[in-house]
Design a protein around this motif. Structure first.
Motif, PDB file in Angstrom:
ATOM      1  N   LYS A   4       3.618  -2.977   2.908  1.00 38.21           N
ATOM      2  CA  LYS A   4       3.491  -2.735   1.462  1.00 38.21           C
ATOM      3  C   LYS A   4       2.722  -3.919   0.891  1.00 38.21           C
ATOM      4  O   LYS A   4       3.118  -5.076   1.115  1.00 38.21           O
ATOM      5  N   ILE A   5       1.653  -3.639   0.166  1.00 37.00           N
ATOM      6  CA  ILE A   5       0.784  -4.743  -0.249  1.00 37.00           C
ATOM      7  C   ILE A   5       0.875  -4.981  -1.755  1.00 37.00           C
ATOM      8  O   ILE A   5       0.737  -4.060  -2.566  1.00 37.00           O
ATOM      9  N   SER A   6       1.122  -6.247  -2.124  1.00 35.81           N
ATOM     10  CA  SER A   6       1.079  -6.648  -3.530  1.00 35.81           C
ATOM     11  C   SER A   6      -0.206  -7.432  -3.748  1.00 35.81           C
ATOM     12  O   SER A   6      -0.571  -8.272  -2.918  1.00 35.81           O
ATOM     13  N   ILE A   7      -0.874  -7.141  -4.859  1.00 38.56           N
ATOM     14  CA  ILE A   7      -2.109  -7.877  -5.196  1.00 38.56           C
ATOM     15  C   ILE A   7      -1.854  -8.602  -6.504  1.00 38.56           C
ATOM     16  O   ILE A   7      -1.357  -8.003  -7.475  1.00 38.56           O
ATOM     17  N   LEU A   8      -2.206  -9.870  -6.537  1.00 38.39           N
ATOM     18  CA  LEU A   8      -2.087 -10.639  -7.763  1.00 38.39           C
ATOM     19  C   LEU A   8      -3.442 -10.616  -8.459  1.00 38.39           C
ATOM     20  O   LEU A   8      -4.425 -11.103  -7.901  1.00 38.39           O
ATOM     21  N   LEU A  21      -7.651  -0.450  -0.068  1.00 35.17           N
ATOM     22  CA  LEU A  21      -6.361  -0.377   0.638  1.00 35.17           C
ATOM     23  C   LEU A  21      -5.691   0.982   0.447  1.00 35.17           C
ATOM     24  O   LEU A  21      -5.089   1.528   1.376  1.00 35.17           O
ATOM     25  N   ARG A  22      -5.797   1.536  -0.758  1.00 38.14           N
ATOM     26  CA  ARG A  22      -5.200   2.862  -0.990  1.00 38.14           C
ATOM     27  C   ARG A  22      -5.877   3.910  -0.113  1.00 38.14           C
ATOM     28  O   ARG A  22      -5.219   4.796   0.418  1.00 38.14           O
ATOM     29  N   GLU A  27       0.635   1.261   0.593  1.00 41.75           N
ATOM     30  CA  GLU A  27       1.267   1.279  -0.741  1.00 41.75           C
ATOM     31  C   GLU A  27       0.807   0.006  -1.458  1.00 41.75           C
ATOM     32  O   GLU A  27       0.928  -1.090  -0.900  1.00 41.75           O
ATOM     33  N   VAL A  28       0.227   0.152  -2.664  1.00 40.61           N
ATOM     34  CA  VAL A  28      -0.364  -1.018  -3.338  1.00 40.61           C
ATOM     35  C   VAL A  28       0.202  -1.190  -4.749  1.00 40.61           C
ATOM     36  O   VAL A  28       0.188  -0.258  -5.557  1.00 40.61           O
ATOM     37  N   VAL A 151       9.929 -11.253  -7.784  1.00 42.49           N
ATOM     38  CA  VAL A 151       9.610 -10.125  -6.901  1.00 42.49           C
ATOM     39  C   VAL A 151       9.304 -10.694  -5.514  1.00 42.49           C
ATOM     40  O   VAL A 151       8.532 -11.653  -5.409  1.00 42.49           O
ATOM     41  N   VAL A 152       9.900 -10.112  -4.489  1.00 41.70           N
ATOM     42  CA  VAL A 152       9.565 -10.538  -3.126  1.00 41.70           C
ATOM     43  C   VAL A 152       8.533  -9.560  -2.567  1.00 41.70           C
ATOM     44  O   VAL A 152       8.755  -8.352  -2.560  1.00 41.70           O
ATOM     45  N   ALA A 153       7.377 -10.116  -2.164  1.00 40.43           N
ATOM     46  CA  ALA A 153       6.309  -9.251  -1.642  1.00 40.43           C
ATOM     47  C   ALA A 153       6.427  -9.149  -0.127  1.00 40.43           C
ATOM     48  O   ALA A 153       6.887 -10.084   0.525  1.00 40.43           O
ATOM     49  N   ASP A 154       5.992  -8.021   0.396  1.00 37.25           N
ATOM     50  CA  ASP A 154       5.909  -7.889   1.847  1.00 37.25           C
ATOM     51  C   ASP A 154       4.637  -8.626   2.290  1.00 37.25           C
ATOM     52  O   ASP A 154       4.695  -9.655   2.954  1.00 37.25           O
ATOM     53  N   LEU A 155       3.475  -8.129   1.864  1.00 41.77           N
ATOM     54  CA  LEU A 155       2.205  -8.826   2.092  1.00 41.77           C
ATOM     55  C   LEU A 155       1.560  -9.050   0.725  1.00 41.77           C
ATOM     56  O   LEU A 155       1.402  -8.098  -0.051  1.00 41.77           O
TER      57      LEU A 155
END
Ligand SMILES: Cc1cc2nc3c(=O)[nH]c(=O)nc-3n(C[C@H](O)[C@H](O)[C@H](O)COP(=O)(O)OP(=O)(O)OC[C@H]3O[C@@H](n4cnc5c(N)ncnc54)[C@H](O)[C@@H]3O)c2cc1C
Length: 459
Positions: A4-8, A21-22, A27-28, A151-155
């Motif tokens: 699961k990717i979080s983008i800042l 990525l989508r 999941e973004v 929030v804890v991000a996976d990647l």
């Protein structure tokens, strides 16, 4: 299992990355400091328009967006140089009539956000990240109601720009090297509106430059018929922002150095005093990633000064490289991020150096007749020796040759051009068989030297 990717940051790079990525099924979720540009009445920050070149287009194409953006891009085939005496010279960018494209930053960003959402990415606006705990991959956000959210991000991929919170968190951890160098120059945006009939007041398909030695004014065309001008000027000194405090001072300055431009700027005084004077920074950082948990991309990894028009292009190229590495390594993010850093870090540093070098070219050298002659010779060499010679500008703007390779070629190219120009007028000499023989030898020598470098496509 797919990460699961979080983008800042939902800026240009974060939004494009989300689309890429989508399309690969990740999941973004994006977290963006500002309100939504598409609904809020806010400025988009730095520079109203941007030059997009081959590296930017390639990443847009990869995301399936090339056609969409062609409709909002204005080709600029060369520089239009406005001299002090009111005369002008034009200088094509490429031997093959290639162009760089002026695009509205706001429009590009809005469309990229919408496409990212349509593809299924979620954007949380007004989420300002203040720090990232790198071990836990935990982000701390400040929300408009004054509360804090963790929030804890996976990647996590940090695309949060030149003053990145993720890079700042790297800087506070062990064995991370960062640099931040401000230029002694600032910039201010000004405007040339269309004329009373709605027509453009200058030639549309050029990047306009008023080179004045230590400073310059530039202008890029907009779809509405206006031009956005940017004045680059020292903060301090005799001719500087520090000495432009009153309307009389501004009028005298523009009247002397940019008379023709001033005549096309009916709102010069309002714009000059309302628009901020902004600073210009180059940053570097190493490493670019922490294990397989988080990494930096775009300006967050390599903020550069804007004189090569490459900041966004380099950030988009980061996205293309990541995409290629995902093709190669699937979901193995440890390997992807390791290779990404090895491939991109030298190029991030190199494009920063190229951008600084191009400032001297734009503000000073382009007004010099020897320099203009050199540019003509470079084009002719490119046509005569297409498999052996390509100018530095064309490598940067119209190819995918790594920036790092480009910068290594500068010395060899300078020496080749010096040899040629030492012999006198090239366009006369070229008809002389003796000179032609020498030229063939010099070009072969140049080619032999630069062939040692890696000319493989970056992305
Ligand atoms: C005057 C000027 C002219 C330029 N011209 C060109 C050009 O012609 N061509 C070109 O290629 N490049 C150009 N650039 C460079 C280009 O603007 C940048 O390289 C590009 O915007 C980088 O994109 P980015 O997405 O990495 O960063 P940004 O565009 O800065 O986006 C970062 C995003 O992250 C958000 N953010 C920041 N901090 C946080 C936080 N703490 N928490 C959450 N969100 C955060 C921001 O609000 C923003 O939306 C120019 C730059 C300047 C200053």
């Amino acid at each position: 299992m797919s990460r699961k990717i979080s983008i800042l940051g939902a800026g240009l790079v974060g939004s494009l990355l989300a689309v890429i990525l989508r399309k690969r099924g990740y999941e973004v979720t994006i977290y963006e400091r500002r309100p939504d540009l598409r609904t809020a009445k806010i400025g988009v920050g730095r520079s109203i328009n941007l030059a997009t070149s081959a590296r930017g287009w390639k990443a847009l194409e990869l995301a399936g967006l090339k056609q969409e953006f062609e409709s909002i891009a204005i080709p600029m085939y060369g520089r239009y140089l406005h001299q002090m005496d009111g005369s002008h010279i034009t200088q094509a960018y490429s031997k093959n009539n290639e162009a760089i494209y002026s695009v509205s930053r706001g429009e590009l960003n809005k469309r990229l956000m919408s496409i990212a959402e349509n593809e299924g990415a979620t954007i949380h606006f007004e989420h300002r990240c203040s720090k990232v705990d790198l071990q836990k991959n935990e982000l701390t956000f400040h929300l408009p109601d004054g509360t804090e959210q963790k929030v804890v991000a996976d990647l996590l991929l940090g695309a949060d720009g030149a003053f990145s919170a993720l890079r700042d968190s790297y800087a506070h951890s062990d064995r991370v090297n960062t640099t931040q160098n401000y230029l002694e120059y600032g910039y201010k945006e000004l405007n040339i509106p269309p004329d009373a009939n709605g027509n453009m007041r200058m030639e549309r398909n050029y990047l306009h430059i008023w080179p004045r030695g230590k400073f310059m004014l530039i202008a890029l065309p907009n779809m509405d018929g206006s031009f956005t001008c940017t004045l680059f000027l020292p903060f301090e000194g005799d001719v500087s922002f520090a000495n432009l405090h009153t309307e009389d001072q501004v009028k005298a300055f523009f009247g002397h150095y940019f008379k023709d431009a001033m005549e096309m700027m009916p709102t010069l005084m309002e714009d000059f005093f309302a628009n901020p004077t902004s600073s210009l920074v180059t940053t570097t950082v190493f490493p670019w990633h922490f294990g397989d948990r988080n990494a930096l991309i775009g300006d967050a990894a390599h903020a550069i000064v804007p004189f090569y028009g490459q900041g966004m292009n380099a950030g988009f190229e980061d996205c293309s490289v990541l995409s290629r590495l995902m093709d190669k390594h699937g979901n193995d993010w440890t390997t992807i991020l390791n290779e990404y850093e090895i491939m991109r870090k030298p190029n991030g540093d190199a494009v920063g150096k190229l951008a600084l070098l191009n400032f001297v070219e734009m503000r000073d050298k382009v007004a010099d007749s020897k320099f203009l002659e050199r540019k003509k010779i470079e084009k002719d060499l490119g046509l005569k020796f297409p498999d052996k010679f390509i100018s530095i500008y064309e490598m940067v703007s119209f190819s995918h040759i790594p920036y790092d390779t480009t910068i290594r070629c500068i010395e060899a190219q300078d020496s080749l051009l010096q040899n040629i120009m030492n012999e006198g007028d090239y366009f006369t000499n070229i008809h002389n068989p003796e000179f032609e023989k020498k030229l063939n030898n010099w070009v072969a020598g140049y080619h032999e030297t630069v062939q040692l470098f890696d000319f493989g496509n970056e992305a």
